[in-house]
Design an enzyme around this catalytic site. Structure first.
Site, PDB file in Angstrom:
ATOM      1  CG  ASP A 223      -2.114  -0.835   1.148  1.00  0.00           C
ATOM      2  OD1 ASP A 223      -2.367  -1.365   0.059  1.00  0.00           O
ATOM      3  OD2 ASP A 223      -2.808  -0.996   2.170  1.00  0.00           O
TER       4      ASP A 223
ATOM      5  CD  GLN B 189      -5.518  19.294 -36.346  1.00  0.00           C
ATOM      6  OE1 GLN B 189      -6.170  18.665 -37.171  1.00  0.00           O
ATOM      7  NE2 GLN B 189      -5.952  20.424 -35.821  1.00  0.00           N
TER       8      GLN B 189
ATOM      9  CD  GLU C   1       5.989  -2.394  -5.216  1.00  0.00           C
ATOM     10  OE1 GLU C   1       5.042  -1.761  -4.735  1.00  0.00           O
ATOM     11  OE2 GLU C   1       7.176  -2.120  -5.005  1.00  0.00           O
TER      12      GLU C   1
END
Ligand SMILES: Cc1cc2nc3c(=O)[nH]c(=O)nc-3n(C[C@H](O)[C@H](O)[C@H](O)COP(=O)(O)OP(=O)(O)OC[C@H]3O[C@@H](n4cnc5c(N)ncnc54)[C@H](O)[C@@H]3O)c2cc1C
Length: 382
Positions: free
Chosen positions: A239, A278, A363
């Site tokens: 956490d 663009q 993780e």
């Protein structure tokens, strides 16, 4: 954007950026190519007190919080995520010790980590226990005066290079995950050796290695917290550390965005810089927007943790998922902006794209973390 960083945080960020530009950028391709652990850079980070950032002041640290750590990881990762991991894995390896260690353990180990003499690592993964960490098999059998460790750990960042390992092992096999404990193991302990070193797609400057325990005796004073707390400790550690992976992903995205923007301004086709098209502008605009959104989330969650919030499992998982998905998208688009050149080793974006991938995996994979978020949503009451 103005994130209202303190003077100290701004100077940490600036210092790390300078170190990264001067010491990491010139060697990152070579470290990646040779899969070389960046000891010289780790020593320099130690000399500039960067390992003190995440260590409490009482143990020779600077007492920085999650945000300070994220700023360091972000800036290191902007240059090289592999180097950043060698630093970040050390902070990961110290969280259990800082939060649950005894005064003696902290006095014994933290000052040497703060001054960069010792790197650390955290190890739970095994061949049969990846996402399913509850399936771990490594045992720490209680014997007179301590524990006897047996088993093989897999995929340990800083494996072989770190001096101190927080290892999760079963002190009570019959209880399954509830019988797991966190134990500190020093590098030169008899019965502790290193196995296979992984050859990896990315973050190749970092070392990822097996830990092998064969009747490895560890004294009982190396137990962190209490017996049976290993799983709760692991969940709490992740956490707290996941915003750091978010910061690593953010740094990678930032590096790729800058490289692609610079390239688009100088590369000409059809008589114009490709930046004037663009289609390229929109690609860059999306990359910039996504990177900034990742930064806002990483900093906000890190601040929540620093504010002393008790529960942040969901937010921490969101940070890692969002920033890592952004890193993957932004680096892939950066390669697109570079065209064929982006696919070669002549430019850093292909490495950034390879490095980004792991942030979606370790993780907790992004799939498993989506499960975590859903679980938290189910629990919420309005
Ligand atoms: C470079 C590197 C460094 C690492 N560093 C460390 C470290 O320092 N310490 C440490 O302990 N570990 C470390 N790890 C391990 C890492 O955390 C695991 O690899 C990761 O958690 C995934 O486990 P796994 O590889 O066994 O994949 P698996 O669990 O086998 O997953 C395979 C696939 O199945 C999916 N899956 C599995 N279960 C579920 C589910 N319930 N719902 C949905 N999808 C699911 C996954 O998302 C994934 O796509 C590292 C790994 C790597 C590659």
């Amino acid at each position: 954007m103005d994130y209202s960083l303190t003077e100290e945080q701004i100077s940490i960020k600036e210092l790390i950026r300078t170190i990264a530009e001067e010491r990491i950028v010139p060697v990152r391709a070579e470290l990646d190519e040779k899969e070389e652990f960046p000891w010289e850079i780790m020593k320099y980070l130690a000399d500039t007190d960067m390992f003190r950032v995440f260590i409490p002041e009482e143990y020779d640290g600077l007492g920085g919080g999650c945000l300070d750590l994220c700023l360091v990881i972000e800036e290191l990762s902007r240059a090289c995520a592999g180097v950043a991991l060698c630093y970040a894995a050390t902070s990961l390896g110290t969280i259990a010790l800082i939060r649950y260690g005894t005064e003696e353990q902290k006095q014994k180990y933290l000052p040497a980590i703060a001054n960069g003499e010792r790197l650390a690592a955290f190890s739970i993964t095994e061949e049969s226990a990846g996402s399913d960490i509850g399936a771990l098999k490594t045992t720490a059998e209680k014997v007179e005066g301590g524990y006897l460790l047996n088993g093989t750990k897999q995929f340990v960042s800083n494996g072989g290079e770190a001096e101190l390992y927080t290892v999760i092992a079963l002190t009570n096999k019959s209880k399954g995950p509830r019988g797991a404990s966190a134990i500190l193991v020093e590098k030169d302990t008899p019965g502790f050796s290193f196995g296979r070193k992984e050859k990896k797609m990315g973050i190749r400057a970092s070392s990822t290695r097996e830990l092998v325990f064969e009747d490895c005796f560890v004294p009982e004073e190396n137990l962190v917290g209490r017996e049976g707390l290993g799983f709760i400790i692991t969940l709490k550690v992740f956490d707290e550390s996941r915003p750091g992976i978010g910061a690593q992903a953010l740094g990678i995205a930032q590096g790729a965005l800058e490289a692609a923007t610079d390239y688009a301004k100088q590369r000409a086709q059809f008589g114009h810089p490709i930046f004037s098209f663009q289609a390229v502008q929109h690609l860059l605009a999306d990359m910039a927007t996504q990177t900034e959104a990742a930064r806002a989330l990483v900093y906000a969650v890190a601040r929540t943790i620093d504010s002393g919030a008790k529960q942040y499992t969901k937010e921490s998982a969101m940070t890692k998922i969002f920033a890592s998905d952004v890193a993957m998208k932004v680096t892939t688009d950066a390669v697109q902006v570079f065209g064929g050149s982006g696919y070669t080793h002549d430019y850093p974006v292909e490495k950034m794209m390879r490095d980004a991938k792991i942030t979606q995996v370790y993780e907790g994979t992004n799939q498993v973390l989506r499960n975590t978020i859903a679980l938290e949503l189910r629990k919420e009451k309005r």
